[in-house]
Design a protein around this motif. Structure first.
Motif, PDB file in Angstrom:
ATOM      1  N   THR A 199      -4.081  -3.396  15.107  1.00 31.63           N
ATOM      2  CA  THR A 199      -3.479  -2.314  15.879  1.00 31.63           C
ATOM      3  C   THR A 199      -3.900  -2.382  17.350  1.00 31.63           C
ATOM      4  OG1 THR A 199      -5.307  -0.843  15.276  1.00 31.63           O
ATOM      5  CG2 THR A 199      -3.331  -0.777  13.901  1.00 31.63           C
ATOM      6  N   GLY A 201      -3.518  -2.624   3.325  1.00 32.16           N
ATOM      7  CA  GLY A 201      -4.107  -1.575   4.156  1.00 32.16           C
ATOM      8  C   GLY A 201      -5.428  -2.015   4.758  1.00 32.16           C
ATOM      9  N   ARG A 202      -6.062  -1.112   5.483  1.00 33.60           N
ATOM     10  CA  ARG A 202      -7.306  -1.433   6.195  1.00 33.60           C
ATOM     11  C   ARG A 202      -8.447  -0.634   5.569  1.00 33.60           C
ATOM     12  NH1 ARG A 202      -3.181   0.149   9.500  1.00 33.60           N
ATOM     13  NH2 ARG A 202      -2.112  -1.544  10.587  1.00 33.60           N
ATOM     14  N   TYR A 203      -9.419  -1.349   5.099  1.00 35.78           N
ATOM     15  CA  TYR A 203     -10.511  -0.735   4.335  1.00 35.78           C
ATOM     16  C   TYR A 203     -11.842  -1.098   4.994  1.00 35.78           C
ATOM     17  CZ  TYR A 203      -6.781  -0.224   0.953  1.00 35.78           C
ATOM     18  OH  TYR A 203      -5.598   0.096   0.350  1.00 35.78           O
ATOM     19  N   ASP A 239       0.811  -1.210   0.000  1.00 39.35           N
ATOM     20  CA  ASP A 239       0.000   0.000   0.000  1.00 39.35           C
ATOM     21  C   ASP A 239       0.848   1.265   0.000  1.00 39.35           C
ATOM     22  OD1 ASP A 239      -2.461  -0.925  -0.303  1.00 39.35           O
ATOM     23  OD2 ASP A 239      -3.233  -0.295   1.647  1.00 39.35           O
ATOM     24  N   ARG A 240       1.908   1.239   0.779  1.00 40.01           N
ATOM     25  CA  ARG A 240       2.717   2.452   0.890  1.00 40.01           C
ATOM     26  C   ARG A 240       3.505   2.725  -0.391  1.00 40.01           C
ATOM     27  NH1 ARG A 240       4.497  -1.502   3.921  1.00 40.01           N
ATOM     28  NH2 ARG A 240       6.599  -2.317   3.704  1.00 40.01           N
ATOM     29  N   GLY A 242      -1.635  -6.776  10.593  1.00 37.61           N
ATOM     30  CA  GLY A 242      -1.972  -5.367  10.733  1.00 37.61           C
ATOM     31  C   GLY A 242      -2.944  -4.981  11.821  1.00 37.61           C
ATOM     32  N   PHE A 287     -10.622   4.176   3.982  1.00 37.57           N
ATOM     33  CA  PHE A 287      -9.281   3.747   4.370  1.00 37.57           C
ATOM     34  C   PHE A 287      -9.061   4.092   5.846  1.00 37.57           C
ATOM     35  CE2 PHE A 287      -4.708   4.024   4.869  1.00 37.57           C
ATOM     36  CZ  PHE A 287      -4.274   2.895   4.180  1.00 37.57           C
ATOM     37  N   MET A 288      -8.685   3.108   6.631  1.00 41.01           N
ATOM     38  CA  MET A 288      -8.528   3.304   8.076  1.00 41.01           C
ATOM     39  C   MET A 288      -7.060   3.092   8.458  1.00 41.01           C
ATOM     40  SD  MET A 288     -11.827   3.574   8.926  1.00 41.01           S
ATOM     41  CE  MET A 288     -12.109   3.173  10.654  1.00 41.01           C
ATOM     42  N   THR A 289      -6.669   3.744   9.525  1.00 39.67           N
ATOM     43  CA  THR A 289      -5.312   3.527  10.026  1.00 39.67           C
ATOM     44  C   THR A 289      -5.300   2.537  11.182  1.00 39.67           C
ATOM     45  OG1 THR A 289      -5.544   5.435  11.474  1.00 39.67           O
ATOM     46  CG2 THR A 289      -4.511   5.804   9.331  1.00 39.67           C
ATOM     47  N   THR A 290      -6.464   2.225  11.702  1.00 41.94           N
ATOM     48  CA  THR A 290      -6.523   1.295  12.832  1.00 41.94           C
ATOM     49  C   THR A 290      -7.424   0.115  12.511  1.00 41.94           C
ATOM     50  OG1 THR A 290      -8.396   2.419  13.843  1.00 41.94           O
ATOM     51  CG2 THR A 290      -6.202   3.172  14.481  1.00 41.94           C
TER      52      THR A 290
END
Lengths: 220, 202
Positions: free
Chosen positions: B201, B108-110, A4-5, B199, B37-40
């Motif tokens: 958190t 990533g987190r979706y 992703d990054r 991933g 899109f989430m960061t946690t």
């Protein structure tokens, strides 16, 4: 490891590759995926016959099949190996004939599987008919295009299965009484994990038996 | 007329999805909104998400439900995405609960809303094999809350570990049994492997 990054640079690279690639559209391809000359199915103009042969499994699927599945398949089971223009696959049944497996060829975009196989699927059989097409949209071809694989159930009397591609029809022989694993790079909707295959079934001498669209969705 | 009927029947056979292909029922309520899109992504939030999908039904190839605690279209014919009923199937529920992307290379987190109709590219076997950047194989003995057990044909997530050999598994199991939490012994079943999501958190 995820990417992703790295999205911006990957997107830029994809543009460069797309810009340099060329070709691929329209017209009958002259070769199969493994470089062999592509034969034509005489009754269907502009067609390509995908290579198909029945072999002993003999460990041939070890690279794609997980251990629990390997235990369900006899070591001397018959498998159908297919090599077409867009993809290659192995198809075989479980020891008790209740399940059908396929190993689908291509690149794993996540980089966690190694060529030639990028995914394995399993479907439930009702006699010789698979209940769901077991669509697979995970794999990519050498040009990183998505490749969709699905099973087609032959209708009574069908000997050949044709799948419409861009500018030609790819022909698969019905073999070993198993559903036919077909592949395409056309009609794939990755956003909804579906794919549409325009399929025609022919008898042994190439008479059309049925024609229609197989709409498949990833499931199970 | 007979020829027309024969061709119609053959056409349905060819499609592999039978006449149910024509159904457009619960999915008419669903949408195609993009994910957030989430960061946690915490395991207890994942528990909440899957728990809220209980009683909402099961749909082969599905991934769309509301929160009214009722399966709007129970008892559809099995293994037919074309029935377009309410609920996810086993891998669709896992995909949405694990906040995954439709692109297998993204880790990533979706966040997908319940009425967003999405199944994801993984079937149960793909999850079991750890396919896709967000997924990986884990030892069954150490599989914890919201890790999963997957076979070639089914996947269920660990809602709670049990002291008695099995686990409380949240899963979309079948048309007749819907989506719910069941006591299962997948941990000790050789057909099942452990699989996890990278991933978390928290």
């Amino acid at each position: 490891m995820g990417l992703d990054r790295l999205m911006p640079s990957a997107a830029a690279l994809a543009l460069v590759v797309a810009g340099c690639g060329g070709g691929g559209g329209g017209g009958r391809p002259s070769r199969l995926l493994d470089g062999r000359a592509a034969a034509q199915f005489e009754p269907v103009g502009g067609s390509v016959i995908a290579s198909g042969r029945v072999l002993d499994l003999d460990g041939g699927a070890d690279g794609c099949l997980a251990a629990p599945d390997r235990a369900n398949v006899a070591s001397d089971a018959k498998m159908v190996e297919r090599i077409g223009v867009d993809g290659e696959s192995l198809t075989f049944a479980s020891r008790d004939g209740s399940m059908v497996y396929a190993c689908d060829g291509g690149i794993d975009p996540a980089g966690e599987r190694h060529l030639p196989w990028c995914h394995a699927v399993v479907g439930e059989l009702d006699g010789e008919r698979v209940l769901d097409p077991r669509l697979d949209v995970i794999c990519r071809d050498r040009r990183r295009r998505p490749v969709a694989y699905a099973f087609v159930d032959p209708v009574a009397g069908a000997r050949w299965i044709g799948v419409r591609k861009d500018g030609y029809v790819e022909i698969y022989e019905v073999l070993a009484g198993l559903p036919v694993r077909v592949a395409t790079v056309r009609g794939i909707d990755l956003e909804n994990d579906t794919a549409a295959f325009e399929v025609t079934q022919y008898d042994a001498v190439g008479r059309e038996l049925v024609h229609g669209e197989l709409e498949a969705a990833v499931a199970g | 007329m007979r020829a027309f009927v024969a061709m119609l029947a053959a056409g349905f056979a060819l499609s592999g999805v039978t006449g149910a292909q024509a159904y457009h029922r619960f999915w008419a309520n669903c949408n195609t909104d993009p994910p957030t899109f989430m960061t946690t992504m915490t395991r207890d939030a994942a528990q909440d998400y899957a728990n809220a999908a209980r009683y909402e039904g099961y749909q082969w190839g599905g991934g769309c439900w509301n929160y009214d605690e009722v399966d709007s279209y129970p008892d559809d014919p099995p293994q037919q995405p074309g029935t377009h009923g309410e609920g996810g199937d086993c891998s669709g529920l896992t995909f949405k609960t694990w906040r995954e992307s439709t692109d297998t290379w993204r880790d990533g987190r979706y966040y997908w809303r319940a009425l967003r109709n999405v199944h994801g590219p993984y079937d149960a076997a793909a999850f079991r094999d750890g396919n896709g950047a967000p997924n990986h194989v884990v030892a069954k003995a150490t599989a914890g809350v919201m890790d999963a057990f997957a076979s070639g044909t089914h996947i269920g997530m660990v809602f709670m570990r049990s002291l008695y050999g099995g686990d409380q598994i949240v899963e979309a199991k079948c048309e007749a049994c819907g989506t719910n939490i069941f006591y299962r012994t997948y941990r000790g079943d050789s057909a099942y492997g452990g699989v996890g999501r990278w991933g978390w958190t928290g």
